[in-house]
Design an enzyme around this catalytic site. Structure first.
Site, PDB file in Angstrom:
ATOM      1  N   TYR A 154      23.374  10.791  34.516  1.00 41.70           N
ATOM      2  CA  TYR A 154      21.951  10.703  34.160  1.00 41.70           C
ATOM      3  C   TYR A 154      21.223   9.742  35.115  1.00 41.70           C
ATOM      4  O   TYR A 154      20.042   9.892  35.404  1.00 41.70           O
ATOM      5  CB  TYR A 154      21.794  10.284  32.699  1.00 41.70           C
ATOM      6  CG  TYR A 154      20.470  10.684  32.089  1.00 41.70           C
ATOM      7  CD1 TYR A 154      20.086  12.021  31.990  1.00 41.70           C
ATOM      8  CD2 TYR A 154      19.592   9.718  31.599  1.00 41.70           C
ATOM      9  CE1 TYR A 154      18.871  12.380  31.434  1.00 41.70           C
ATOM     10  CE2 TYR A 154      18.375  10.059  31.033  1.00 41.70           C
ATOM     11  CZ  TYR A 154      18.026  11.397  30.951  1.00 41.70           C
ATOM     12  OH  TYR A 154      16.820  11.751  30.383  1.00 41.70           O
ATOM     13  N   LYS A 161      13.671   6.585  32.047  1.00 42.43           N
ATOM     14  CA  LYS A 161      13.432   6.640  30.596  1.00 42.43           C
ATOM     15  C   LYS A 161      13.297   5.235  30.009  1.00 42.43           C
ATOM     16  O   LYS A 161      12.552   5.030  29.045  1.00 42.43           O
ATOM     17  CB  LYS A 161      14.552   7.408  29.890  1.00 42.43           C
ATOM     18  CG  LYS A 161      14.609   8.897  30.216  1.00 42.43           C
ATOM     19  CD  LYS A 161      13.335   9.637  29.852  1.00 42.43           C
ATOM     20  CE  LYS A 161      13.503  11.152  29.945  1.00 42.43           C
ATOM     21  NZ  LYS A 161      12.210  11.851  29.862  1.00 42.43           N
ATOM     22  N   ILE A 190      19.763  18.885  24.693  1.00 42.24           N
ATOM     23  CA  ILE A 190      19.394  20.267  24.339  1.00 42.24           C
ATOM     24  C   ILE A 190      19.471  21.094  25.621  1.00 42.24           C
ATOM     25  O   ILE A 190      19.030  20.627  26.681  1.00 42.24           O
ATOM     26  CB  ILE A 190      17.954  20.307  23.773  1.00 42.24           C
ATOM     27  CG1 ILE A 190      17.852  19.476  22.492  1.00 42.24           C
ATOM     28  CG2 ILE A 190      17.512  21.746  23.496  1.00 42.24           C
ATOM     29  CD1 ILE A 190      16.440  19.246  22.004  1.00 42.24           C
ATOM     30  N   LEU A 193      16.021  24.073  30.785  1.00 42.43           N
ATOM     31  CA  LEU A 193      16.024  24.164  32.249  1.00 42.43           C
ATOM     32  C   LEU A 193      16.288  22.803  32.894  1.00 42.43           C
ATOM     33  O   LEU A 193      17.157  22.668  33.771  1.00 42.43           O
ATOM     34  CB  LEU A 193      14.643  24.682  32.678  1.00 42.43           C
ATOM     35  CG  LEU A 193      14.506  25.337  34.029  1.00 42.43           C
ATOM     36  CD1 LEU A 193      15.400  26.566  34.113  1.00 42.43           C
ATOM     37  CD2 LEU A 193      13.043  25.736  34.250  1.00 42.43           C
TER      38      LEU A 193
HETATM   39  O1  0WD Z   1      18.510  17.466  26.660  1.00 40.36           O
HETATM   40  C1  0WD Z   1      17.315  17.576  26.905  1.00 40.36           C
HETATM   41  N1  0WD Z   1      16.807  18.719  27.299  1.00 40.36           N
HETATM   42  C2  0WD Z   1      16.445  16.381  26.732  1.00 40.36           C
HETATM   43  C3  0WD Z   1      15.214  16.338  27.326  1.00 40.36           C
HETATM   44  C4  0WD Z   1      16.959  15.254  25.916  1.00 40.36           C
HETATM   45  C5  0WD Z   1      16.041  14.166  25.786  1.00 40.36           C
HETATM   46  C6  0WD Z   1      14.836  14.160  26.417  1.00 40.36           C
HETATM   47  N2  0WD Z   1      14.439  15.227  27.182  1.00 40.36           N
HETATM   48  C7  0WD Z   1      13.134  15.150  27.842  1.00 40.36           C
HETATM   49  C8  0WD Z   1      13.117  15.451  29.318  1.00 40.36           C
HETATM   50  O2  0WD Z   1      13.598  14.353  30.081  1.00 40.36           O
HETATM   51  C9  0WD Z   1      11.633  15.693  29.515  1.00 40.36           C
HETATM   52  O3  0WD Z   1      10.942  14.456  29.553  1.00 40.36           O
HETATM   53  O4  0WD Z   1      12.267  16.090  27.283  1.00 40.36           O
HETATM   54  C10 0WD Z   1      11.258  16.420  28.230  1.00 40.36           C
HETATM   55  C11 0WD Z   1      11.172  17.922  28.338  1.00 40.36           C
HETATM   56  O5  0WD Z   1      12.345  18.435  28.919  1.00 40.36           O
HETATM   57  P1  0WD Z   1      12.942  19.879  28.646  1.00 40.36           P
HETATM   58  O6  0WD Z   1      12.152  20.594  27.635  1.00 40.36           O
HETATM   59  O7  0WD Z   1      14.383  19.666  28.455  1.00 40.36           O
HETATM   60  O8  0WD Z   1      12.823  20.567  30.086  1.00 40.36           O
HETATM   61  P2  0WD Z   1      11.908  21.696  30.734  1.00 40.36           P
HETATM   62  O9  0WD Z   1      11.760  22.868  29.846  1.00 40.36           O
HETATM   63  O10 0WD Z   1      12.493  21.946  32.111  1.00 40.36           O
HETATM   64  O11 0WD Z   1      10.488  20.991  30.915  1.00 40.36           O
HETATM   65  C12 0WD Z   1      10.247  19.874  31.733  1.00 40.36           C
HETATM   66  C13 0WD Z   1       9.016  20.159  32.558  1.00 40.36           C
HETATM   67  C14 0WD Z   1       9.161  20.822  33.913  1.00 40.36           C
HETATM   68  O12 0WD Z   1       9.899  21.865  33.968  1.00 40.36           O
HETATM   69  P3  0WD Z   1      10.745  22.195  35.343  1.00 40.36           P
HETATM   70  O13 0WD Z   1      11.968  22.737  34.742  1.00 40.36           O
HETATM   71  O14 0WD Z   1       9.896  23.148  36.041  1.00 40.36           O
HETATM   72  O15 0WD Z   1      11.000  20.918  36.135  1.00 40.36           O
HETATM   73  O16 0WD Z   1       8.353  19.040  33.061  1.00 40.36           O
HETATM   74  C15 0WD Z   1       7.295  19.545  33.879  1.00 40.36           C
HETATM   75  C16 0WD Z   1       7.687  20.934  34.259  1.00 40.36           C
HETATM   76  O17 0WD Z   1       6.947  21.863  33.532  1.00 40.36           O
HETATM   77  N3  0WD Z   1       7.093  18.826  35.106  1.00 40.36           N
HETATM   78  C17 0WD Z   1       5.879  18.494  35.518  1.00 40.36           C
HETATM   79  N4  0WD Z   1       4.661  18.664  34.960  1.00 40.36           N
HETATM   80  C18 0WD Z   1       3.607  18.227  35.646  1.00 40.36           C
HETATM   81  N5  0WD Z   1       3.702  17.626  36.834  1.00 40.36           N
HETATM   82  C19 0WD Z   1       6.076  17.871  36.757  1.00 40.36           C
HETATM   83  C20 0WD Z   1       4.902  17.433  37.435  1.00 40.36           C
HETATM   84  N6  0WD Z   1       4.957  16.855  38.632  1.00 40.36           N
HETATM   85  N7  0WD Z   1       7.390  17.871  37.056  1.00 40.36           N
HETATM   86  C21 0WD Z   1       8.018  18.449  36.028  1.00 40.36           C
END
Ligand code: 0WD
Length: 254
Positions: A154, A161, A190, A193
């Site tokens: 991580y 974070k 979770i 992507l």
């Molecule tokens: O296990 C997990 N999935 C966990 C996620 C556990 C605990 C926390 N999180 C957090 C992540 O660190 C993140 O902060 O939850 C948040 C959402 O993550 P997610 O739903 O797991 O991931 P995803 O569906 O990929 O959404 C994150 C999005 C990006 O998607 P991609 O995959 O294209 O990087 O963050 C957005 C983008 O849509 N993003 C941005 N939005 C605006 N400007 C930018 C940016 N520069 N970069 C990424």
């Protein structure tokens, strides 16, 4: 209808598995009207298709690394709805090579990018949203346990974070007088992507699923319903907190 007449902005929908989308569904089910942002053209269609399933929503481009798009997004949201009641910040990014191997080898560029996109963006968005949060408001961000304990691979995202959780507290102190609350949800792993960008995510999921008190992994829908609670008036006395939604994993010692 806990969120009737409330306007929310959802940052971080990439596809239907995104935590942000689960949050959006939970909020829409309670009557909220939602604006969605997408980072870049590659995500536009996905986000538009999902948003089209919710009445009264709008979709606008916003890349937090480009201030002009942030300003333009809030401008467009202000013009359509006239106010904002809540924000879900569900954005993070670090270069893939920084999410494997040793943390000590993190490059200056990877460190800067991870902290800027994943942590600075929260205060950037809060500042831009403040003028539209005229009736007070609630801001929720997504964190992870790697902020406080070492989680293999991580790496710099854990450091980002930690900054995000500290930023949540400082923002809560700044914005409290305006009746704007700021909280973080620390979600268990979770399969999204972004999660697939962390090396060996599959084994992390089974490790946590076996050892958490509830003997399973958390779902995006569970993170969504806690987020709905945090943006609703039910949580009006809570600000500056990091709330675990992780099937209890964080409480375990040996
Ligand atoms: O296990 C997990 N999935 C966990 C996620 C556990 C605990 C926390 N999180 C957090 C992540 O660190 C993140 O902060 O939850 C948040 C959402 O993550 P997610 O739903 O797991 O991931 P995803 O569906 O990929 O959404 C994150 C999005 C990006 O998607 P991609 O995959 O294209 O990087 O963050 C957005 C983008 O849509 N993003 C941005 N939005 C605006 N400007 C930018 C940016 N520069 N970069 C990424």
């Amino acid at each position: 209808m806990m969120l009737e007449n409330k306007i929310g902005v959802i940052f971080g929908v990439a596809n239907k598995r995104s935590i942000a989308w689960a949050c959006a569904q939970a909020c829409a089910a309670q009557g909220a009207k939602l604006a969605f942002t997408y980072q870049a053209d590659r995500l536009k269609e996905n986000v538009e298709d999902l948003a089209a399933t919710l009445d009264g929503s709008m979709v606008v481009q916003c890349d937090v690394s480009d201030q002009a798009t942030v300003d333009a997004a809030f401008d467009a949201i202000g013009k359509k709805y006239g106010k904002i009641d809540f924000i879900v910040h569900s954005i993070a990014f670090a270069p893939k090579e920084a999410l494997e191997g040793e943390y000590v080898a993190t490059s200056r560029e990877a460190f800067r990018t991870a902290l800027e996109i994943s942590a600075f963006s929260l205060s950037q968005i809060a500042l831009a949203a403040m003028p539209l949060m005229t009736d007070g408001g609630s801001i929720v961000t997504m964190s992870y346990y790697g902020a406080e304990k070492v989680v293999m691979n991580y790496n710099v995202m854990g450091v980002a974070k930690a900054a995000l959780e500290a930023s949540t507290r400082y923002l809560a102190a700044d914005l409290g007088a305006r009746n704007i609350r700021v909280n973080a949800v620390s979600a268990g792993p979770i399969n999204t992507l972004s999660a697939r960008g962390v090396k060996n995510m599959g084994s992390l999921l089974s490790y946590v699923g076996e050892r958490s008190p509830l003997k399973r992994n958390v779902t995006a829908a569970e993170v969504g319903s806690t987020t709905m609670f945090l943006v609703s008036d039910l949580s009006s006395g809570i600000t500056g907190e990091t709330i675990y939604v992780d099937c209890g994993y964080n409480i375990m010692g040996i």
